[in-house]
Scaffold this active site. Structure first.
Site, PDB file in Angstrom:
ATOM      1  N   SER A 120       0.829  -1.204   0.000  1.00  0.00           N
ATOM      2  CA  SER A 120       0.000   0.000   0.000  1.00  0.00           C
ATOM      3  C   SER A 120       0.864   1.255   0.000  1.00  0.00           C
ATOM      4  O   SER A 120       0.383   2.329  -0.344  1.00  0.00           O
ATOM      5  CB  SER A 120      -0.878   0.029   1.247  1.00  0.00           C
ATOM      6  OG  SER A 120      -1.635  -1.144   1.347  1.00  0.00           O
ATOM      7  N   HIS A 141      -2.149  -3.034  -6.775  1.00  0.00           N
ATOM      8  CA  HIS A 141      -2.745  -2.698  -5.481  1.00  0.00           C
ATOM      9  C   HIS A 141      -4.253  -2.926  -5.498  1.00  0.00           C
ATOM     10  O   HIS A 141      -5.007  -2.147  -6.095  1.00  0.00           O
ATOM     11  CB  HIS A 141      -2.397  -1.240  -5.122  1.00  0.00           C
ATOM     12  CG  HIS A 141      -2.800  -0.872  -3.739  1.00  0.00           C
ATOM     13  ND1 HIS A 141      -3.561   0.233  -3.437  1.00  0.00           N
ATOM     14  CD2 HIS A 141      -2.570  -1.492  -2.553  1.00  0.00           C
ATOM     15  CE1 HIS A 141      -3.762   0.283  -2.132  1.00  0.00           C
ATOM     16  NE2 HIS A 141      -3.171  -0.749  -1.580  1.00  0.00           N
ATOM     17  N   GLU A 153      -5.203  -0.533  -8.627  1.00  0.00           N
ATOM     18  CA  GLU A 153      -4.179   0.452  -8.993  1.00  0.00           C
ATOM     19  C   GLU A 153      -2.970  -0.303  -9.554  1.00  0.00           C
ATOM     20  O   GLU A 153      -2.437  -1.203  -8.893  1.00  0.00           O
ATOM     21  CB  GLU A 153      -3.753   1.272  -7.768  1.00  0.00           C
ATOM     22  CG  GLU A 153      -4.823   2.248  -7.305  1.00  0.00           C
ATOM     23  CD  GLU A 153      -4.410   3.034  -6.057  1.00  0.00           C
ATOM     24  OE1 GLU A 153      -4.724   4.219  -5.982  1.00  0.00           O
ATOM     25  OE2 GLU A 153      -3.774   2.441  -5.155  1.00  0.00           O
ATOM     26  N   ASN A 191      -4.785   5.770  -1.268  1.00  0.00           N
ATOM     27  CA  ASN A 191      -4.329   5.933   0.121  1.00  0.00           C
ATOM     28  C   ASN A 191      -3.682   7.285   0.370  1.00  0.00           C
ATOM     29  O   ASN A 191      -3.665   7.765   1.505  1.00  0.00           O
ATOM     30  CB  ASN A 191      -3.371   4.804   0.507  1.00  0.00           C
ATOM     31  CG  ASN A 191      -4.131   3.547   0.881  1.00  0.00           C
ATOM     32  OD1 ASN A 191      -5.273   3.614   1.314  1.00  0.00           O
ATOM     33  ND2 ASN A 191      -3.514   2.403   0.682  1.00  0.00           N
TER      34      ASN A 191
HETATM   35  P1  NAD Z   1      -2.494  -9.722   6.884  1.00  0.00           P
HETATM   36  O1  NAD Z   1      -1.748  -9.451   8.140  1.00  0.00           O
HETATM   37  O2  NAD Z   1      -3.969 -10.004   6.962  1.00  0.00           O
HETATM   38  O3  NAD Z   1      -1.826 -10.963   6.096  1.00  0.00           O
HETATM   39  C1  NAD Z   1      -0.455 -11.090   5.833  1.00  0.00           C
HETATM   40  C2  NAD Z   1      -0.162 -12.580   5.707  1.00  0.00           C
HETATM   41  O4  NAD Z   1       1.145 -12.767   5.130  1.00  0.00           O
HETATM   42  C3  NAD Z   1      -0.152 -13.330   7.038  1.00  0.00           C
HETATM   43  O5  NAD Z   1      -1.097 -14.398   6.978  1.00  0.00           O
HETATM   44  C4  NAD Z   1       1.275 -13.874   7.159  1.00  0.00           C
HETATM   45  O6  NAD Z   1       1.346 -15.160   7.754  1.00  0.00           O
HETATM   46  C5  NAD Z   1       1.690 -13.935   5.703  1.00  0.00           C
HETATM   47  N1  NAD Z   1       3.129 -13.938   5.457  1.00  0.00           N
HETATM   48  C6  NAD Z   1       4.095 -13.251   6.094  1.00  0.00           C
HETATM   49  N2  NAD Z   1       5.308 -13.511   5.528  1.00  0.00           N
HETATM   50  C7  NAD Z   1       5.078 -14.373   4.500  1.00  0.00           C
HETATM   51  C8  NAD Z   1       5.911 -15.014   3.529  1.00  0.00           C
HETATM   52  N3  NAD Z   1       7.239 -14.790   3.495  1.00  0.00           N
HETATM   53  N4  NAD Z   1       5.322 -15.840   2.608  1.00  0.00           N
HETATM   54  C9  NAD Z   1       3.993 -16.072   2.621  1.00  0.00           C
HETATM   55  N5  NAD Z   1       3.161 -15.482   3.535  1.00  0.00           N
HETATM   56  C10 NAD Z   1       3.691 -14.650   4.452  1.00  0.00           C
HETATM   57  O7  NAD Z   1      -2.207  -8.450   5.949  1.00  0.00           O
HETATM   58  P2  NAD Z   1      -3.112  -7.849   4.750  1.00  0.00           P
HETATM   59  O8  NAD Z   1      -4.069  -6.857   5.312  1.00  0.00           O
HETATM   60  O9  NAD Z   1      -3.603  -8.973   3.914  1.00  0.00           O
HETATM   61  O10 NAD Z   1      -2.007  -7.000   3.957  1.00  0.00           O
HETATM   62  C11 NAD Z   1      -1.092  -7.634   3.094  1.00  0.00           C
HETATM   63  C12 NAD Z   1      -0.503  -6.600   2.147  1.00  0.00           C
HETATM   64  O11 NAD Z   1      -1.561  -5.994   1.395  1.00  0.00           O
HETATM   65  C13 NAD Z   1       0.251  -5.456   2.835  1.00  0.00           C
HETATM   66  O12 NAD Z   1       1.338  -5.090   2.034  1.00  0.00           O
HETATM   67  C14 NAD Z   1      -0.803  -4.345   2.870  1.00  0.00           C
HETATM   68  O13 NAD Z   1      -0.229  -3.060   2.921  1.00  0.00           O
HETATM   69  C15 NAD Z   1      -1.514  -4.581   1.549  1.00  0.00           C
HETATM   70  N6  NAD Z   1      -2.885  -4.050   1.454  1.00  0.00           N
HETATM   71  C16 NAD Z   1      -3.729  -4.159   2.538  1.00  0.00           C
HETATM   72  C17 NAD Z   1      -5.027  -3.671   2.413  1.00  0.00           C
HETATM   73  C18 NAD Z   1      -6.018  -3.794   3.579  1.00  0.00           C
HETATM   74  O14 NAD Z   1      -7.112  -3.216   3.486  1.00  0.00           O
HETATM   75  N7  NAD Z   1      -5.697  -4.529   4.629  1.00  0.00           N
HETATM   76  C19 NAD Z   1      -5.460  -3.096   1.206  1.00  0.00           C
HETATM   77  C20 NAD Z   1      -4.567  -3.051   0.126  1.00  0.00           C
HETATM   78  C21 NAD Z   1      -3.286  -3.522   0.265  1.00  0.00           C
END
Ligand code: NAD
Length: 284
Positions: A120, A141, A153, A191
Protein backbone atom coordinates in the site's frame (compact mmCIF):
# COMPACT_ATOMS: atom_id res chain seq x y z
CA UNK A 1 2.39 -9.74 -24.71
CA UNK A 2 3.26 -11.91 -21.67
CA UNK A 3 0.53 -14.52 -21.34
CA UNK A 4 -0.70 -15.13 -17.80
CA UNK A 5 -2.16 -18.58 -17.06
CA UNK A 6 -0.95 -19.46 -13.58
CA UNK A 7 -0.84 -16.99 -10.71
CA UNK A 8 1.06 -17.35 -7.43
CA UNK A 9 -0.17 -15.40 -4.42
CA UNK A 10 2.08 -15.07 -1.34
CA UNK A 11 0.29 -14.43 1.93
CA UNK A 12 -3.19 -15.79 2.65
CA UNK A 13 -4.24 -12.97 4.99
CA UNK A 14 -7.01 -10.44 4.44
CA UNK A 15 -5.76 -9.42 0.98
CA UNK A 16 -3.99 -12.57 -0.21
CA UNK A 17 -6.98 -14.87 0.17
CA UNK A 18 -9.19 -12.33 -1.62
CA UNK A 19 -6.68 -11.99 -4.47
CA UNK A 20 -6.41 -15.79 -4.81
CA UNK A 21 -10.21 -16.13 -4.87
CA UNK A 22 -10.59 -13.36 -7.45
CA UNK A 23 -7.95 -14.86 -9.76
CA UNK A 24 -9.46 -18.35 -9.46
CA UNK A 25 -12.94 -16.94 -10.15
CA UNK A 26 -11.58 -15.43 -13.38
CA UNK A 27 -10.35 -18.88 -14.46
CA UNK A 28 -6.67 -18.70 -13.48
CA UNK A 29 -4.88 -21.57 -11.79
CA UNK A 30 -3.67 -20.23 -8.47
CA UNK A 31 -1.06 -21.25 -5.92
CA UNK A 32 -1.65 -19.66 -2.52
CA UNK A 33 1.53 -19.69 -0.40
CA UNK A 34 1.89 -19.12 3.34
CA UNK A 35 4.61 -19.50 5.94
CA UNK A 36 2.65 -22.03 8.03
CA UNK A 37 -0.42 -24.29 7.95
CA UNK A 38 -2.55 -22.26 10.37
CA UNK A 39 -2.68 -18.99 8.35
CA UNK A 40 -3.04 -21.04 5.16
CA UNK A 41 -6.06 -22.86 6.56
CA UNK A 42 -7.46 -19.57 7.80
CA UNK A 43 -7.09 -18.10 4.30
CA UNK A 44 -8.74 -21.11 2.62
CA UNK A 45 -11.63 -20.96 5.10
CA UNK A 46 -12.09 -17.26 4.27
CA UNK A 47 -12.26 -18.12 0.55
CA UNK A 48 -14.85 -20.85 1.22
CA UNK A 49 -16.94 -18.49 3.36
CA UNK A 50 -16.78 -15.74 0.73
CA UNK A 51 -17.77 -18.13 -2.09
CA UNK A 52 -20.62 -19.42 0.06
CA UNK A 53 -21.97 -15.86 0.29
CA UNK A 54 -21.82 -15.58 -3.51
CA UNK A 55 -23.83 -18.82 -3.74
CA UNK A 56 -26.39 -17.58 -1.18
CA UNK A 57 -26.85 -14.38 -3.16
CA UNK A 58 -27.35 -16.36 -6.36
CA UNK A 59 -24.27 -14.88 -8.05
CA UNK A 60 -22.70 -18.30 -8.63
CA UNK A 61 -24.01 -21.87 -8.30
CA UNK A 62 -22.47 -24.66 -6.21
CA UNK A 63 -20.78 -26.24 -9.22
CA UNK A 64 -19.00 -22.96 -9.97
CA UNK A 65 -18.00 -22.58 -6.31
CA UNK A 66 -16.43 -26.04 -6.46
CA UNK A 67 -14.61 -25.23 -9.70
CA UNK A 68 -13.21 -22.00 -8.23
CA UNK A 69 -12.07 -23.76 -5.04
CA UNK A 70 -10.42 -26.53 -7.05
CA UNK A 71 -8.35 -23.92 -8.91
CA UNK A 72 -6.75 -22.66 -5.66
CA UNK A 73 -3.85 -24.82 -4.54
CA UNK A 74 -2.75 -23.99 -0.98
CA UNK A 75 0.90 -24.56 -0.14
CA UNK A 76 3.57 -23.81 2.44
CA UNK A 77 6.33 -24.53 -0.11
CA UNK A 78 7.30 -21.45 -2.08
CA UNK A 79 8.91 -23.78 -4.65
CA UNK A 80 5.42 -24.75 -5.83
CA UNK A 81 5.14 -21.30 -7.42
CA UNK A 82 7.95 -22.16 -9.85
CA UNK A 83 5.68 -22.36 -12.91
CA UNK A 84 3.70 -19.19 -12.27
CA UNK A 85 3.56 -16.52 -14.97
CA UNK A 86 2.65 -13.89 -12.40
CA UNK A 87 3.45 -13.78 -8.67
CA UNK A 88 1.65 -11.34 -6.40
CA UNK A 89 2.98 -10.83 -2.91
CA UNK A 90 0.49 -9.80 -0.23
CA UNK A 91 2.50 -10.38 2.94
CA UNK A 92 3.02 -8.06 5.90
CA UNK A 93 3.71 -4.37 5.06
CA UNK A 94 7.40 -4.58 5.91
CA UNK A 95 10.19 -3.64 3.49
CA UNK A 96 12.71 -6.27 4.70
CA UNK A 97 10.17 -9.12 4.63
CA UNK A 98 8.99 -8.17 1.15
CA UNK A 99 12.54 -7.73 -0.18
CA UNK A 100 13.54 -11.17 1.13
CA UNK A 101 10.50 -12.75 -0.52
CA UNK A 102 11.13 -10.91 -3.80
CA UNK A 103 14.70 -12.23 -3.89
CA UNK A 104 13.41 -15.79 -3.40
CA UNK A 105 10.70 -15.40 -6.06
CA UNK A 106 13.12 -13.83 -8.52
CA UNK A 107 15.46 -16.82 -8.18
CA UNK A 108 12.59 -19.27 -8.52
CA UNK A 109 10.42 -17.94 -11.34
CA UNK A 110 10.98 -18.29 -15.08
CA UNK A 111 12.53 -15.25 -16.82
CA UNK A 112 9.21 -14.31 -18.49
CA UNK A 113 7.30 -14.17 -15.18
CA UNK A 114 5.96 -10.91 -13.77
CA UNK A 115 6.53 -10.03 -10.11
CA UNK A 116 3.99 -7.78 -8.40
CA UNK A 117 3.56 -6.37 -4.94
CA UNK A 118 0.26 -5.49 -3.29
CA UNK A 119 2.05 -3.01 -1.03
CA UNK A 120 0.00 0.00 0.00
CA UNK A 121 2.88 2.36 0.64
CA UNK A 122 6.34 0.89 0.11
CA UNK A 123 8.59 1.99 -2.70
CA UNK A 124 8.06 -0.50 -5.54
CA UNK A 125 11.34 0.34 -7.31
CA UNK A 126 13.24 -0.51 -4.11
CA UNK A 127 11.79 -4.04 -4.29
CA UNK A 128 12.30 -4.21 -8.06
CA UNK A 129 15.96 -3.23 -7.70
CA UNK A 130 16.52 -6.32 -5.54
CA UNK A 131 15.65 -8.53 -8.53
CA UNK A 132 17.32 -9.34 -11.86
CA UNK A 133 14.10 -8.33 -13.68
CA UNK A 134 13.23 -4.77 -12.56
CA UNK A 135 11.47 -4.13 -15.90
CA UNK A 136 9.03 -6.98 -15.07
CA UNK A 137 8.17 -5.72 -11.57
CA UNK A 138 5.14 -3.54 -10.80
CA UNK A 139 2.67 -2.70 -8.06
CA UNK A 140 -0.75 -4.32 -8.24
CA UNK A 141 -2.74 -2.70 -5.48
CA UNK A 142 -6.07 -4.38 -4.73
CA UNK A 143 -8.78 -3.07 -2.42
CA UNK A 144 -10.48 -4.78 0.47
CA UNK A 145 -12.65 -6.88 0.19
CA UNK A 146 -10.92 -7.95 -3.02
CA UNK A 147 -13.73 -10.06 -4.52
CA UNK A 148 -16.10 -7.07 -4.26
CA UNK A 149 -14.07 -3.90 -4.77
CA UNK A 150 -13.81 -2.83 -8.40
CA UNK A 151 -10.62 -0.77 -8.36
CA UNK A 152 -7.11 -1.98 -9.08
CA UNK A 153 -4.18 0.45 -8.99
CA UNK A 154 -1.38 -0.53 -11.35
CA UNK A 155 1.88 1.00 -10.22
CA UNK A 156 4.51 1.66 -12.85
CA UNK A 157 7.99 2.28 -11.53
CA UNK A 158 10.80 4.10 -13.29
CA UNK A 159 11.90 0.68 -14.59
CA UNK A 160 8.60 -1.12 -15.40
CA UNK A 161 8.29 -1.79 -19.12
CA UNK A 162 5.21 -0.71 -21.05
CA UNK A 163 4.71 -4.34 -22.13
CA UNK A 164 4.24 -5.34 -18.47
CA UNK A 165 1.89 -2.42 -17.77
CA UNK A 166 -0.22 -3.47 -20.79
CA UNK A 167 -0.23 -7.11 -19.62
CA UNK A 168 -1.38 -6.03 -16.14
CA UNK A 169 -4.14 -3.80 -17.54
CA UNK A 170 -5.40 -6.78 -19.58
CA UNK A 171 -5.09 -9.05 -16.52
CA UNK A 172 -7.05 -6.68 -14.27
CA UNK A 173 -9.87 -6.43 -16.83
CA UNK A 174 -10.01 -10.22 -16.99
CA UNK A 175 -10.48 -10.15 -13.20
CA UNK A 176 -13.45 -7.84 -13.74
CA UNK A 177 -11.61 -4.89 -12.17
CA UNK A 178 -11.24 -1.30 -13.33
CA UNK A 179 -7.54 -0.45 -13.47
CA UNK A 180 -6.01 2.99 -12.98
CA UNK A 181 -2.36 3.85 -13.51
CA UNK A 182 -0.49 5.22 -10.48
CA UNK A 183 3.00 6.53 -9.92
CA UNK A 184 5.40 4.80 -7.55
CA UNK A 185 4.89 7.18 -4.61
CA UNK A 186 3.71 6.05 -1.15
CA UNK A 187 -0.04 5.53 -0.95
CA UNK A 188 -0.42 5.73 -4.75
CA UNK A 189 -3.71 7.51 -5.55
CA UNK A 190 -6.34 6.26 -3.11
CA UNK A 191 -4.33 5.93 0.12
CA UNK A 192 -2.59 9.26 -0.52
CA UNK A 193 -6.02 10.81 -0.01
CA UNK A 194 -7.63 8.26 2.31
CA UNK A 195 -4.91 7.74 4.95
CA UNK A 196 -4.62 11.42 6.02
CA UNK A 197 -8.43 11.45 6.35
CA UNK A 198 -8.44 8.34 8.59
CA UNK A 199 -5.57 9.68 10.72
CA UNK A 200 -7.34 13.02 11.01
CA UNK A 201 -10.44 11.21 12.35
CA UNK A 202 -8.27 9.59 15.06
CA UNK A 203 -6.76 12.97 15.97
CA UNK A 204 -10.25 14.52 16.22
CA UNK A 205 -11.29 11.69 18.54
CA UNK A 206 -8.11 12.06 20.62
CA UNK A 207 -8.90 15.75 21.02
CA UNK A 208 -12.44 15.00 22.22
CA UNK A 209 -14.25 16.43 19.19
CA UNK A 210 -16.95 13.78 19.46
CA UNK A 211 -17.39 10.09 20.27
CA UNK A 212 -16.09 7.64 17.68
CA UNK A 213 -19.68 6.50 17.12
CA UNK A 214 -20.77 10.06 16.33
CA UNK A 215 -17.77 10.71 14.07
CA UNK A 216 -18.67 7.52 12.16
CA UNK A 217 -22.32 8.53 12.01
CA UNK A 218 -21.39 12.04 10.87
CA UNK A 219 -19.31 10.85 7.94
CA UNK A 220 -21.86 8.21 6.89
CA UNK A 221 -24.95 10.37 7.06
CA UNK A 222 -23.28 13.68 6.22
CA UNK A 223 -21.09 12.51 3.35
CA UNK A 224 -22.81 9.33 2.21
CA UNK A 225 -19.75 7.20 2.98
CA UNK A 226 -20.63 3.49 3.38
CA UNK A 227 -18.46 3.24 6.52
CA UNK A 228 -17.34 5.77 9.11
CA UNK A 229 -13.57 6.25 9.57
CA UNK A 230 -13.33 4.06 12.70
CA UNK A 231 -15.34 1.26 11.10
CA UNK A 232 -13.08 1.50 8.07
CA UNK A 233 -9.90 1.56 10.20
CA UNK A 234 -11.01 -1.64 11.97
CA UNK A 235 -11.83 -3.17 8.60
CA UNK A 236 -8.49 -2.30 6.97
CA UNK A 237 -6.51 -3.31 10.08
CA UNK A 238 -4.96 -0.85 12.54
CA UNK A 239 -1.53 -2.49 12.21
CA UNK A 240 -1.60 -2.15 8.43
CA UNK A 241 -2.79 1.47 8.66
CA UNK A 242 -0.04 2.23 11.17
CA UNK A 243 2.68 0.79 8.91
CA UNK A 244 1.31 2.68 5.90
CA UNK A 245 1.18 5.96 7.83
CA UNK A 246 4.76 5.53 9.06
CA UNK A 247 6.01 4.89 5.54
CA UNK A 248 4.07 7.83 4.07
CA UNK A 249 5.27 10.17 6.82
CA UNK A 250 8.83 8.99 6.38
CA UNK A 251 8.70 9.82 2.67
CA UNK A 252 6.73 13.10 2.66
CA UNK A 253 7.41 14.47 6.18
CA UNK A 254 3.85 15.77 6.07
CA UNK A 255 2.35 15.94 9.60
CA UNK A 256 -1.09 14.91 8.31
CA UNK A 257 0.47 11.52 7.51
CA UNK A 258 2.08 10.94 10.94
CA UNK A 259 0.48 8.10 12.92
CA UNK A 260 -1.39 9.53 15.95
CA UNK A 261 -0.31 8.27 19.42
CA UNK A 262 -3.61 6.45 19.98
CA UNK A 263 -3.17 4.39 16.79
CA UNK A 264 0.31 3.34 17.90
CA UNK A 265 -0.96 2.34 21.34
CA UNK A 266 -3.86 0.29 20.00
CA UNK A 267 -1.41 -1.57 17.73
CA UNK A 268 1.02 -2.13 20.62
CA UNK A 269 -1.91 -3.57 22.60
CA UNK A 270 -2.59 -6.04 19.78
CA UNK A 271 -5.89 -4.37 18.89
CA UNK A 272 -5.68 -4.67 15.12
CA UNK A 273 -9.39 -4.28 14.36
CA UNK A 274 -11.78 -6.91 13.02
CA UNK A 275 -9.04 -9.45 12.37
CA UNK A 276 -8.04 -9.60 16.06
CA UNK A 277 -11.59 -9.17 17.40
CA UNK A 278 -10.88 -5.73 18.88
CA UNK A 279 -9.86 -2.37 17.48
CA UNK A 280 -11.77 0.86 17.94
CA UNK A 281 -14.79 -1.43 18.32
CA UNK A 282 -15.23 -4.97 19.62
CA UNK A 283 -16.30 -7.89 17.41
CA UNK A 284 -17.93 -11.17 18.38
P1 NAD B 1 -2.49 -9.72 6.88
O1 NAD B 1 -1.75 -9.45 8.14
O2 NAD B 1 -3.97 -10.00 6.96
O3 NAD B 1 -1.83 -10.96 6.10
C1 NAD B 1 -0.46 -11.09 5.83
C2 NAD B 1 -0.16 -12.58 5.71
O4 NAD B 1 1.15 -12.77 5.13
C3 NAD B 1 -0.15 -13.33 7.04
O5 NAD B 1 -1.10 -14.40 6.98
C4 NAD B 1 1.28 -13.87 7.16
O6 NAD B 1 1.35 -15.16 7.75
C5 NAD B 1 1.69 -13.94 5.70
N1 NAD B 1 3.13 -13.94 5.46
C6 NAD B 1 4.10 -13.25 6.09
N2 NAD B 1 5.31 -13.51 5.53
C7 NAD B 1 5.08 -14.37 4.50
C8 NAD B 1 5.91 -15.01 3.53
N3 NAD B 1 7.24 -14.79 3.50
N4 NAD B 1 5.32 -15.84 2.61
C9 NAD B 1 3.99 -16.07 2.62
N5 NAD B 1 3.16 -15.48 3.54
C10 NAD B 1 3.69 -14.65 4.45
O7 NAD B 1 -2.21 -8.45 5.95
P2 NAD B 1 -3.11 -7.85 4.75
O8 NAD B 1 -4.07 -6.86 5.31
O9 NAD B 1 -3.60 -8.97 3.91
O10 NAD B 1 -2.01 -7.00 3.96
C11 NAD B 1 -1.09 -7.63 3.09
C12 NAD B 1 -0.50 -6.60 2.15
O11 NAD B 1 -1.56 -5.99 1.39
C13 NAD B 1 0.25 -5.46 2.84
O12 NAD B 1 1.34 -5.09 2.03
C14 NAD B 1 -0.80 -4.35 2.87
O13 NAD B 1 -0.23 -3.06 2.92
C15 NAD B 1 -1.51 -4.58 1.55
N6 NAD B 1 -2.88 -4.05 1.45
C16 NAD B 1 -3.73 -4.16 2.54
C17 NAD B 1 -5.03 -3.67 2.41
C18 NAD B 1 -6.02 -3.79 3.58
O14 NAD B 1 -7.11 -3.22 3.49
N7 NAD B 1 -5.70 -4.53 4.63
C19 NAD B 1 -5.46 -3.10 1.21
C20 NAD B 1 -4.57 -3.05 0.13
C21 NAD B 1 -3.29 -3.52 0.27
Amino acid sequence: MTEIRTVGVCGAGLMGNGIAQTCASAGYDVYLAEVADAPLQHGMSAIEASLEKFVERGRIDRAERDRVLARVRPTTRLDDLRECDLAIEAIVENAEAKAALFAQLDALLAPHAILCTNTSSLCVIELAAKTARPNRVAGLHFFNPVPIMKLLEIVKTIATSQEIVDALFAFSRKLGKEPILAQDTPGFVVNRLLVPYLLSAIRCYEQGLASKEDIDKGMKLGCGYPMGPFELLDFVGLDTTYYIAEIMFDEFKDPTMAPPPLLKRLVLAGRYGRKSGKGFYEYA
